[in-house]
Design an enzyme around this catalytic site. Sequence first.
Site, short mmCIF file in Angstrom:
data_model
loop_
_atom_site.label_atom_id
_atom_site.label_comp_id
_atom_site.label_asym_id
_atom_site.label_seq_id
_atom_site.Cartn_x
_atom_site.Cartn_y
_atom_site.Cartn_z
N CYS A 240 -2.02 2.67 9.29
CA CYS A 240 -3.07 1.77 8.78
C CYS A 240 -4.23 1.64 9.76
CB CYS A 240 -2.55 0.35 8.59
SG CYS A 240 -1.11 0.19 7.61
N HIS B 133 0.87 -1.19 0.00
CA HIS B 133 0.00 0.00 0.00
C HIS B 133 0.90 1.24 0.00
CE1 HIS B 133 -3.56 -2.19 2.13
NE2 HIS B 133 -3.92 -1.92 0.89
N1 ARG Z 1 -3.58 -7.40 6.65
C1 ARG Z 1 -4.00 -6.20 6.01
C2 ARG Z 1 -3.99 -6.39 4.50
O1 ARG Z 1 -3.11 -7.04 4.01
C3 ARG Z 1 -3.14 -5.05 6.43
C4 ARG Z 1 -3.58 -3.72 5.91
C5 ARG Z 1 -2.63 -2.61 6.21
N2 ARG Z 1 -3.19 -1.37 5.81
C6 ARG Z 1 -2.55 -0.33 5.23
N3 ARG Z 1 -3.21 0.76 5.02
N4 ARG Z 1 -1.31 -0.41 4.82
O2 ARG Z 1 -4.84 -5.94 3.79
#
Ligand code: ARG
Length: 261
Positions: free
Chosen positions: A253, A159
């Site tokens: 996050c 992300h």
């Molecule tokens: N386990 C989640 C996923 O893989 C973690 C999300 C982390 N969020 C972020 N905004 N980076 O989707």
Amino acid sequence: MCPPTYYRIEYEINPWMRRSRPSNHCLAQEQWQTLYRVLQERLHARVSLIEPRPDLPDMVFTANGGLVWKNKFIVSNFRHRVRRGEAAHFANWFASGKYEIFNLSKKSYFEGEGDLLMCADVMFAGCPIRSSAISHRAIAEILELQVRSLRLTNRWFYHLDTCFCPLSPSEAIYYPGAFDADALKMLAKHVRNLIPVEKEEAYRFACNAIAVDKKVIINQGCPKIRRQLEALGFAVYEVPLTEFIKAGGSAKCLVLKIAPL
Ligand code: ARG
């Protein structure tokens, strides 16, 4: 924010997640509570909560619920089936406020503020690991803003908010090892003071920080970037977030920023 009542490592959708490496439930509650407290007591943020759901362990990562822009809420279209159930809960939460709700076409993947961050009057958008580039065009139309796509090339930084953190309209921290050459050029063109985070601290989620005014909340154990931020006049608050890093997420996050209406 969403309390981590049902948070656990139940599936593997990014390289950080290993079902064989479970999170410690009590410690996760404690770490989340610390973040919740520091946000309110140190950053003076007003925090609203969304009710957690037993079948949606990653709902704690509210940054992926969608994007808030003025009175608009764009609902996420999660790439992975296991997270898709979260979208309706976020849409309902915002629908009960004063927000106009936007849904994208089912095929354009979009994971909310996790992949969309404003800096230097430019809306930067990460792709293609989670959000698809095609969603950026739809979002640009809804927001009536230019959206600049940045290609992410390293699956550990899936992300945009794992490798880029705007601090002010003219400064940001970022991890160069997560972007392709065009994205690096784009960032350099628009952001006057672009501060690189070195590999070791990037893998400790240094870029997944929460910046409000001259204050930054960051995962514990990033001393080099901490010193650099302090030299720029930021007060830095370290919060231990080991249990969330096991799912591939840290401070940023765990929150979704809501602009006051
Ligand atoms: N386990 C989640 C996923 O893989 C973690 C999300 C982390 N969020 C972020 N905004 N980076 O989707």
